[in-house]
Design a protein around this motif. Structure first.
Motif, PDB file in Angstrom:
ATOM      1  N   SER A  46       2.585  23.639  39.039  1.00 32.85           N
ATOM      2  CA  SER A  46       2.616  23.751  37.581  1.00 32.85           C
ATOM      3  C   SER A  46       3.558  22.714  36.982  1.00 32.85           C
ATOM      4  O   SER A  46       4.645  22.479  37.501  1.00 32.85           O
ATOM      5  CB  SER A  46       3.065  25.164  37.211  1.00 32.85           C
ATOM      6  N   LYS A  50      -1.161  17.477  35.777  1.00 31.59           N
ATOM      7  CA  LYS A  50      -2.610  17.477  36.022  1.00 31.59           C
ATOM      8  C   LYS A  50      -3.384  17.521  34.717  1.00 31.59           C
ATOM      9  O   LYS A  50      -4.273  16.710  34.482  1.00 31.59           O
ATOM     10  CB  LYS A  50      -3.003  18.687  36.894  1.00 31.59           C
ATOM     11  N   SER A  51      -3.034  18.492  33.868  1.00 30.29           N
ATOM     12  CA  SER A  51      -3.748  18.613  32.587  1.00 30.29           C
ATOM     13  C   SER A  51      -3.546  17.370  31.741  1.00 30.29           C
ATOM     14  O   SER A  51      -4.486  16.887  31.110  1.00 30.29           O
ATOM     15  CB  SER A  51      -3.240  19.827  31.806  1.00 30.29           C
ATOM     16  N   THR A  52      -2.328  16.862  31.740  1.00 28.81           N
ATOM     17  CA  THR A  52      -2.039  15.694  30.915  1.00 28.81           C
ATOM     18  C   THR A  52      -2.898  14.510  31.339  1.00 28.81           C
ATOM     19  O   THR A  52      -3.473  13.817  30.504  1.00 28.81           O
ATOM     20  CB  THR A  52      -0.544  15.333  31.009  1.00 28.81           C
TER      21      THR A  52
HETATM   22  N1  LIG Z   1       2.108  19.013  24.142  1.00 25.65           N
HETATM   23  C1  LIG Z   1       3.183  18.968  24.939  1.00 25.65           C
HETATM   24  N2  LIG Z   1       4.408  18.877  24.392  1.00 25.65           N
HETATM   25  C2  LIG Z   1       5.502  18.815  25.176  1.00 25.65           C
HETATM   26  N3  LIG Z   1       5.467  18.861  26.508  1.00 25.65           N
HETATM   27  C3  LIG Z   1       4.281  18.958  27.114  1.00 25.65           C
HETATM   28  C4  LIG Z   1       3.074  19.032  26.360  1.00 25.65           C
HETATM   29  N4  LIG Z   1       2.040  19.135  27.223  1.00 25.65           N
HETATM   30  C5  LIG Z   1       2.576  19.132  28.450  1.00 25.65           C
HETATM   31  N5  LIG Z   1       3.917  19.022  28.404  1.00 25.65           N
HETATM   32  C6  LIG Z   1       4.831  18.947  29.552  1.00 25.65           C
HETATM   33  O1  LIG Z   1       4.358  17.942  30.393  1.00 25.65           O
HETATM   34  C7  LIG Z   1       4.489  18.318  31.755  1.00 25.65           C
HETATM   35  C8  LIG Z   1       3.146  18.265  32.427  1.00 25.65           C
HETATM   36  O2  LIG Z   1       2.320  19.262  31.862  1.00 25.65           O
HETATM   37  P1  LIG Z   1       0.840  19.534  32.322  1.00 25.65           P
HETATM   38  O3  LIG Z   1       0.292  20.548  31.412  1.00 25.65           O
HETATM   39  O4  LIG Z   1       0.109  18.261  32.441  1.00 25.65           O
HETATM   40  O5  LIG Z   1       1.031  20.167  33.753  1.00 25.65           O
HETATM   41  P2  LIG Z   1      -0.028  20.830  34.709  1.00 25.65           P
HETATM   42  O6  LIG Z   1       0.077  20.151  35.997  1.00 25.65           O
HETATM   43  O7  LIG Z   1      -1.332  20.891  34.048  1.00 25.65           O
HETATM   44  O8  LIG Z   1       0.559  22.293  34.875  1.00 25.65           O
HETATM   45  P3  LIG Z   1      -0.198  23.694  34.967  1.00 25.65           P
HETATM   46  O9  LIG Z   1      -0.611  23.856  36.394  1.00 25.65           O
HETATM   47  O10 LIG Z   1       0.856  24.682  34.600  1.00 25.65           O
HETATM   48  O11 LIG Z   1      -1.332  23.660  34.017  1.00 25.65           O
HETATM   49  C9  LIG Z   1       5.105  19.704  31.747  1.00 25.65           C
HETATM   50  O12 LIG Z   1       6.493  19.564  31.941  1.00 25.65           O
HETATM   51  C10 LIG Z   1       4.819  20.198  30.385  1.00 25.65           C
HETATM   52  O13 LIG Z   1       5.822  21.093  29.966  1.00 25.65           O
END
Ligand SMILES: Nc1ncnc2c1ncn2[C@@H]1O[C@H](COP(=O)(O)OP(=O)(O)OP(=O)(O)O)[C@@H](O)[C@H]1O
Ligand SMILES: [Mg+2]
Lengths: 256, 281
Positions: A46, A50-52
């Motif tokens: 987490s 990944k989502s970003t």
């Molecule tokens: N809109 C936003 N504003 C501020 N910080 C963000 C935003 N979106 C993501 N982040 C931060 O960027 C980092 C990467 O987030 P992301 O959502 O890409 O992770 P992820 O791998 O998809 O996690 P998960 O498995 O929980 O979905 C995290 O630290 C998150 O808190």
């Protein structure tokens, strides 16, 4: 099983970085290539970005450094390019994000009608075909709230497919679902993969990754830590970090 | 046990008994309650009025509601006032929704100028009395623009109510979750299309009750335009009183007419809302 012929490079991500709120480094210098018909599975803890990464691919997030080229179109500040990419890249979200005030039919045909400006008869035929494909023919006039989570997600897939995308992005499409509904959504995704759709999928469903994935990318702290074929990834992961993560999710029954 | 405690205990017991009686039809129960309270209120008011020695002359009221001429029955002062009130309110309502809508979009836009314009408008309108705005528009702006009394009244009301409508619409728009924007983006909808097809239909449903009470406020606030000699309901009421001295009868009637307009308005909106809920969400 995998007889499909992988094609030319269709997604090209070159040293992309993304920082939120001036300090949260969500992506650090990420580079990635995806070829036509390839199914790439992204995993990672987490907050690893990944989502970003996925959201950058269809312009939902702005990148600050690096470049993204999709189907020979650079994702730059030109509105025309951005629109082209948005319509060519379909996205399926964790929380479905169906339009609650529209019927299933309208959810699916909104894009083709108003973006592609297609004739309504044509769109209606395709809508029915798509619903058949995702296995929800009898709910065409229902509203999203009348459907189960699994059905909603399948409609969301149909909505994205209605734009005839070249690429489909999936951001944890099954993680908001009750366990008994995960299978039906994965089935639809597997069918898509077999049909040769180019897919980038963030998921922890290792069964899915093994079955239809061509490549697995492991991300941590905004970086791609390991990138390998599915077989190599499960049989002999290289990095310690990957092994640790794999052992965790496999222990948790992430492997179906 | 104090008197109050005793009373409360008594009420509790009564309520308990009422439950035992099992009044099946809530409508009848509510009606009985309503009549009961009305009775006491009327009794109370009547006693007060007796003390004033007011001579009720309801029979004279008809002259102010309708007039009988050679051509038949026509509207008396109060009804023609009502007509104007409805006209002013309806036009202002439409304008105020347009103004509110544009101002809300300005406020949410990325253009700094647009945001500033809408902020200044909102603050100016919400922090000054409607009466002063009305006078400003009528005595200062209207000679400059060369607009008449009627347009001034409508303009003042629309600008005033538009500010509140704007905030209502804005709250509706920002209540729609981010995922809706993202889904619309991902199927290629433009910003305008996203508003039109996805965001506004949902936001509108969300804020309909608030818009309804804003419409009711508008009808009530329209009474203020009588101060610039627009012959609407309130103005006609005042004139009628000055010539007939039927103070109580006319004010009661005027109040009743406002009550009826707004009750109708509530009812229409209620039906509208019910129908919309049936169709979706
Ligand atoms: N809109 C936003 N504003 C501020 N910080 C963000 C935003 N979106 C993501 N982040 C931060 O960027 C980092 C990467 O987030 P992301 O959502 O890409 O992770 P992820 O791998 O998809 O996690 P998960 O498995 O929980 O979905 C995290 O630290 C998150 O808190
Ligand atoms: Mg995520």
């Amino acid at each position: 099983m995998k007889e499909k012929i992988i094609g030319e490079t269709i997604i090209e991500v070159d040293s992309v970085s993304k920082t939120f709120d001036r300090r949260i480094k969500a992506l650090r210098d990420v580079s990635l290539k995806v070829k036509q018909k390839e199914v790439v599975v992204i995993i990672g803890p987490s907050g690893s970005g990944k989502s970003t990464l996925l959201r950058c691919l269809n312009g939902l997030e702005e990148t600050e450094r690096g470049s993204i080229i999709i189907d020979d179109t650079p994702l730059d500040e030109h509105h025309k390019n951005r629109l082209k990419i948005r319509t060519e890249v379909g996205m399926v979200f964790q929380n479905f994000n169906l339009f609650p005030h529209m019927t299933v039919r309208d959810n699916i045909r909104t894009g083709p009608r108003f973006v592609r400006k297609e004739a309504i008869d044509e769109v209606d035929i395709r809508t029915e075909d798509l619903l058949e494909k995702v296995g929800i023919t009898d709910k065409i006039d229902s509203f999203p709230r009348q459907l189960s989570g699994g059905q909603q997600q399948r409609v969301a897939i149909a909505r994205a497919l209605a734009m005839n995308p070249l690429i489909m992005l999936f951001d944890e499409p099954t993680s908001a679902l009750d366990p008994e509904m995960v299978g039906e959504v994965l089935e639809v995704m597997k069918t898509l993969a077999h049909e040769g759709m180019t897919m980038v999928v963030v998921t922890h469903e290792m069964g899915f990754a093994r079955e239809v994935g061509d490549r697995i990318i492991f991300m941590d702290e905004g970086k791609i830590v390991e990138e390998s074929s599915v077989e190599d990834f499960f049989e002999n992961p290289e990095k310690e970090r990957t092994k640790l993560f794999l052992s965790k999710i496999l222990d948790n029954g992430g492997c179906e | 046990m104090t008197f109050v405690q005793g009373l409360l205990a008594g009420v509790d017991e009564l309520r308990h008994k009422a439950h035992l009686f099992k009044i099946r039809n809530p409508f009848i129960y509510e009606s009985i309650k309503f009549l009961f309270f009305s009775f006491f209120i009327i009794l109370f008011v009547a006693r007060g009025l007796n003390g004033l020695n007011y001579r009720w002359q309801w029979y004279r009221m008809s002259d102010y509601i309708y007039e009988i001429t050679e051509n038949g029955i026509s509207a008396g002062p109060l009804l023609s006032g009502l007509r104007l009130t409805l006209f002013v309110s309806a036009v202002s309502l439409i304008l105020s929704v347009v103004i509110g809508f544009v101002s809300a979009l300005f406020r949410l836009s990325e253009s700094v100028t647009a945001v500033i314009v809408s902020r200044v408008y909102l603050e100016a309108v919400r922090n000054t009395p409607l009466l002063i705005q009305l006078f400003l528009i009528y005595f200062v702006v209207s000679p400059i623009l060369g607009i008449g009394r009627m347009l001034s009244a409508i303009l003042a009301l629309s600008l005033f109510e538009g500010a509140y409508t704007s905030e209502i619409i804005r709250s509706g728009i920002i209540s729609i979750e981010k995922g809706q924007w993202e889904a619309a983006h991902s199927i290629g909808l433009s910003r305008v299309q996203t508003y039109r097809r996805v965001i506004l239909p949902q936001a509108f449903r969300q804020v309909l009750p608030m818009l309804a009470s804003q419409a009711i406020s508008l009808v009530k606030d329209s009474a203020l335009v009588s101060t610039i000699a627009i012959y609407e309901l309130t103005m006609h009421g005042q004139v009628a009183i000055s010539e007939s001295f039927l103070t109580f009868e006319i004010w009661f009637t005027v109040a009743a007419i406002y009550l009826i307009i707004n009750s109708c308005l509530s009812l229409i909106i209620h039906i509208f809302e019910r129908r919309m809920n049936k169709v979706s969400i």
